[in-house]
Write an enzyme that holds these catalytic residues in place. Structure first.
Site, PDB file in Angstrom:
ATOM      1  CB  SER A   1      39.292  43.804  42.779  1.00 12.33           C
ATOM      2  OG  SER A   1      39.415  43.009  43.891  1.00 12.33           O
TER       3      SER A   1
ATOM      4  CG  ASN B   1      43.307  37.536  36.349  1.00 15.08           C
ATOM      5  OD1 ASN B   1      41.992  37.543  36.618  1.00 15.08           O
ATOM      6  ND2 ASN B   1      44.083  37.375  37.382  1.00 15.08           N
TER       7      ASN B   1
ATOM      8  CE1 TYR C   1      37.017  43.279  46.855  1.00 15.30           C
ATOM      9  CE2 TYR C   1      35.478  44.175  48.803  1.00 15.30           C
ATOM     10  CZ  TYR C   1      35.873  44.267  47.299  1.00 15.30           C
ATOM     11  OH  TYR C   1      34.983  44.860  46.655  1.00 15.30           O
TER      12      TYR C   1
ATOM     13  CG  PHE D   1      28.114  41.385  38.189  1.00 18.22           C
ATOM     14  CD1 PHE D   1      26.853  41.547  37.465  1.00 18.22           C
ATOM     15  CD2 PHE D   1      28.137  42.001  39.479  1.00 18.22           C
ATOM     16  CE1 PHE D   1      25.952  42.288  37.877  1.00 18.22           C
ATOM     17  CE2 PHE D   1      27.142  42.693  39.977  1.00 18.22           C
ATOM     18  CZ  PHE D   1      25.820  42.789  39.036  1.00 18.22           C
TER      19      PHE D   1
ATOM     20  NE  ARG E   1      54.101  54.272  31.166  1.00 24.23           N
ATOM     21  CZ  ARG E   1      54.118  53.651  32.551  1.00 24.23           C
ATOM     22  NH1 ARG E   1      54.779  54.181  33.353  1.00 24.23           N
ATOM     23  NH2 ARG E   1      53.516  52.512  32.742  1.00 24.23           N
TER      24      ARG E   1
HETATM   25  N1  LIG Z   1      29.408  43.616  42.823  1.00 18.85           N
HETATM   26  C1  LIG Z   1      29.478  44.392  44.116  1.00 18.85           C
HETATM   27  O1  LIG Z   1      28.513  44.456  44.577  1.00 18.85           O
HETATM   28  C2  LIG Z   1      30.832  45.384  44.280  1.00 18.85           C
HETATM   29  C3  LIG Z   1      30.669  46.152  45.563  1.00 18.85           C
HETATM   30  C4  LIG Z   1      31.882  46.882  45.745  1.00 18.85           C
HETATM   31  C5  LIG Z   1      32.692  46.934  44.942  1.00 18.85           C
HETATM   32  N2  LIG Z   1      32.926  46.170  43.721  1.00 18.85           N
HETATM   33  C6  LIG Z   1      34.149  46.213  42.788  1.00 18.85           C
HETATM   34  O2  LIG Z   1      33.642  46.392  41.637  1.00 18.85           O
HETATM   35  C7  LIG Z   1      34.750  45.667  40.798  1.00 18.85           C
HETATM   36  C8  LIG Z   1      33.990  44.541  39.828  1.00 18.85           C
HETATM   37  O3  LIG Z   1      33.242  43.630  40.717  1.00 18.85           O
HETATM   38  P1  LIG Z   1      32.401  42.395  40.342  1.00 18.85           P
HETATM   39  O4  LIG Z   1      31.185  42.412  41.432  1.00 18.85           O
HETATM   40  O5  LIG Z   1      32.069  42.743  38.920  1.00 18.85           O
HETATM   41  O6  LIG Z   1      33.286  41.266  40.438  1.00 18.85           O
HETATM   42  P2  LIG Z   1      33.762  40.049  39.563  1.00 18.85           P
HETATM   43  O7  LIG Z   1      34.632  39.112  40.142  1.00 18.85           O
HETATM   44  O8  LIG Z   1      32.466  39.609  38.700  1.00 18.85           O
HETATM   45  O9  LIG Z   1      34.709  40.879  38.446  1.00 18.85           O
HETATM   46  C9  LIG Z   1      36.110  41.320  38.702  1.00 18.85           C
HETATM   47  C10 LIG Z   1      36.819  40.987  37.426  1.00 18.85           C
HETATM   48  O10 LIG Z   1      38.219  41.292  37.501  1.00 18.85           O
HETATM   49  C11 LIG Z   1      38.848  40.216  37.026  1.00 18.85           C
HETATM   50  N3  LIG Z   1      40.155  40.383  37.699  1.00 18.85           N
HETATM   51  C12 LIG Z   1      40.605  39.999  39.111  1.00 18.85           C
HETATM   52  N4  LIG Z   1      41.720  40.071  39.342  1.00 18.85           N
HETATM   53  C13 LIG Z   1      42.680  40.503  38.089  1.00 18.85           C
HETATM   54  C14 LIG Z   1      43.789  40.634  37.636  1.00 18.85           C
HETATM   55  N5  LIG Z   1      44.775  40.686  38.730  1.00 18.85           N
HETATM   56  N6  LIG Z   1      43.822  41.071  36.509  1.00 18.85           N
HETATM   57  C15 LIG Z   1      43.124  41.086  35.420  1.00 18.85           C
HETATM   58  N7  LIG Z   1      41.800  40.908  36.103  1.00 18.85           N
HETATM   59  C16 LIG Z   1      41.631  40.594  37.137  1.00 18.85           C
HETATM   60  C17 LIG Z   1      38.056  38.893  37.408  1.00 18.85           C
HETATM   61  O11 LIG Z   1      38.588  37.923  36.593  1.00 18.85           O
HETATM   62  C18 LIG Z   1      36.680  39.294  37.042  1.00 18.85           C
HETATM   63  O12 LIG Z   1      36.468  39.284  35.751  1.00 18.85           O
HETATM   64  C19 LIG Z   1      35.406  45.087  41.835  1.00 18.85           C
HETATM   65  O13 LIG Z   1      36.770  46.140  41.859  1.00 18.85           O
HETATM   66  C20 LIG Z   1      35.172  44.935  42.993  1.00 18.85           C
HETATM   67  O14 LIG Z   1      35.934  45.102  44.054  1.00 18.85           O
HETATM   68  C21 LIG Z   1      31.849  45.406  43.398  1.00 18.85           C
END
Ligand SMILES: NC(=O)c1ccc[n+]([C@@H]2O[C@H](COP(=O)([O-])OP(=O)(O)OC[C@H]3O[C@@H](n4cnc5c(N)ncnc54)[C@H](O)[C@@H]3O)[C@@H](O)[C@H]2O)c1
Length: 345
Positions: A83, A32, A153, A11, A114
């Site tokens: 994540s 992934n 988390y 997202f 690096r």
């Molecule tokens: N959306 C929120 O409100 C929010 C709030 C706090 C923190 N975050 C952080 O922002 C980031 C994005 O969140 P989001 O809401 O877009 O979530 P999301 O699940 O839509 O996006 C996370 C992406 O990471 C990818 N991913 C997960 N593990 C992976 C791995 N080992 N290797 C490669 N890709 C991997 C997933 O496939 C996904 O596309 C995250 O780190 C999340 O912790 C989001």
């Protein structure tokens, strides 16, 4: 500038990719696809300077780095956004969540060193746990249950932050950390279990809205465009080296009031079902964004109602893709080649 962006198909990551591409930067997006979707990259893929690699950054790093090198791409900036982020996703993927924020952050930060690249790590307001300080400033150490159902988390992100700080202090990484508060907008998964897609899809389907607890717990909601601008400014700033910056909207809503607003925009009357509040669910959540204002001149611009209207329009359009909550490949070790998605292009 060359940007390596992890979590690009998610997202937030997909919106971040477009922000850099619009500026003419080259972006390699890595994902992934465990919770993201290539559908989110339709716009990014219209740019010649974008390429996508399907890889797990915790498991496939060597192959990924070799692939990037083979493209002759040396990143100037590593944005580590990968994540699982919603409670149902990290409950489903606890070990992967721990791995991507620990080993994944280690892989990204070592490579950034690096490459002599700058790095930004996306942490979360969950680092504050169920906070005793309100609103939450970056100096607050948090109140986290280290063995509760959310700990995979919360503690993973806290470990990622500690790892970043160690790399900054000991190895000279040009690193910075953001703590993202609840963010919403187009491309959230309809079934990701977070409050915005829950309420919006339920209201659009004429179902009662599910409220956990009495609905008097608070959250603050930041529209994704505002967050992306904050990420962009934080990554570009010299002033954020080695520090943590909260990014979120300090306008605080009770869940109940938020539900009323969603129903009002959709044009249905409020009808709710109450469920037990999940274990360790925070009762209040609101960022202090003084630091972001002072260092970056950043604050959210999109009023919550306007952001909700745009999000509801997205879900009305039917593009809130609903993915299966459990996918078979999630349970396997990620050992696919880094170029699988490129072949599919
Ligand atoms: N959306 C929120 O409100 C929010 C709030 C706090 C923190 N975050 C952080 O922002 C980031 C994005 O969140 P989001 O809401 O877009 O979530 P999301 O699940 O839509 O996006 C996370 C992406 O990471 C990818 N991913 C997960 N593990 C992976 C791995 N080992 N290797 C490669 N890709 C991997 C997933 O496939 C996904 O596309 C995250 O780190 C999340 O912790 C989001």
């Amino acid at each position: 500038m060359n940007v390596l962006l992890t979590g690009a198909a998610g997202f937030i990551g997909s919106h971040v990719a477009e922000r850099y591409l619009r500026d003419g930067d080259a972006v390699i997006g890595v994902d992934n696809l465990c919770t993201g979707s290539v559908n989110n990259l339709v716009h990014a893929r219209t740019h010649d300077t974008f390429s996508f690699v399907e890889a797990d950054i915790a498991e496939d790093w060597l192959a990924l780095e070799a692939h990037v090198k083979g493209l002759g791409f040396v990143p100037d900036l590593v944005l580590h956004m990968a994540s699982p982020a919603s409670p149902i996703d990290y409950a489903e993927l606890p070990l992967q969540t721990l791995a991507v924020n620990s080993r994944g952050t280690q892989n990204c930060s070592a490579a950034a060193l690096r490459w002599k690249a700058r790095m930004l790590f996306a942490s979360t307001s969950e680092s504050y746990g169920d906070p005793k300080e309100h609103p939450q400033r970056e100096t607050y150490w948090g109140n986290v249950n280290p063995v509760g159902p959310r700990s995979c988390y919360d503690e993973a992100k806290r470990f990622g932050e500690a790892l970043m700080m160690a790399q900054i202090r000991k190895a000279g990484l040009d690193g910075r950390i953001i703590r993202i508060f609840n963010t919403y907008g187009p491309r959230m998964r309809a079934n990701d279990g977070r409050v915005v897609p829950n309420f919006v899809t339920q209201a659009l389907q004429g179902q009662p809205l599910t409220i956990y607890g009495d609905g008097m717990q608070t959250r603050s909601f930041c529209y994704v465009d505002d967050l992306v601008e904050g990420i962009y400014l934080c990554a570009a700033s010299e002033k954020t080296h080695g520090i943590v910056v909260n990014l979120g909207n300090p306008e605080e809503y009770t869940i109940r009031r938020f539900a009323e607003m969603v129903c009002d925009i959709v044009g249905v009357s409020l009808n709710i079902v109450m469920r037990d509040i999940p274990t360790d669910d925070p009762t209040r959540r609101c960022p202090d964004i003084t630091r972001a204002k002072e260092l970056l001149g950043w604050q959210p611009r999109v009023p919550v109602r306007e952001g909700l209207e745009r999000t509801i329009a997205y879900f009305r359009g039917g593009s809130g893709h609903i993915v299966a909550q459990t996918r078979p490949h999630l349970r396997q070790r990620y050992d696919r080649s880094a170029t699988e998605a490129d072949r599919a292009q």
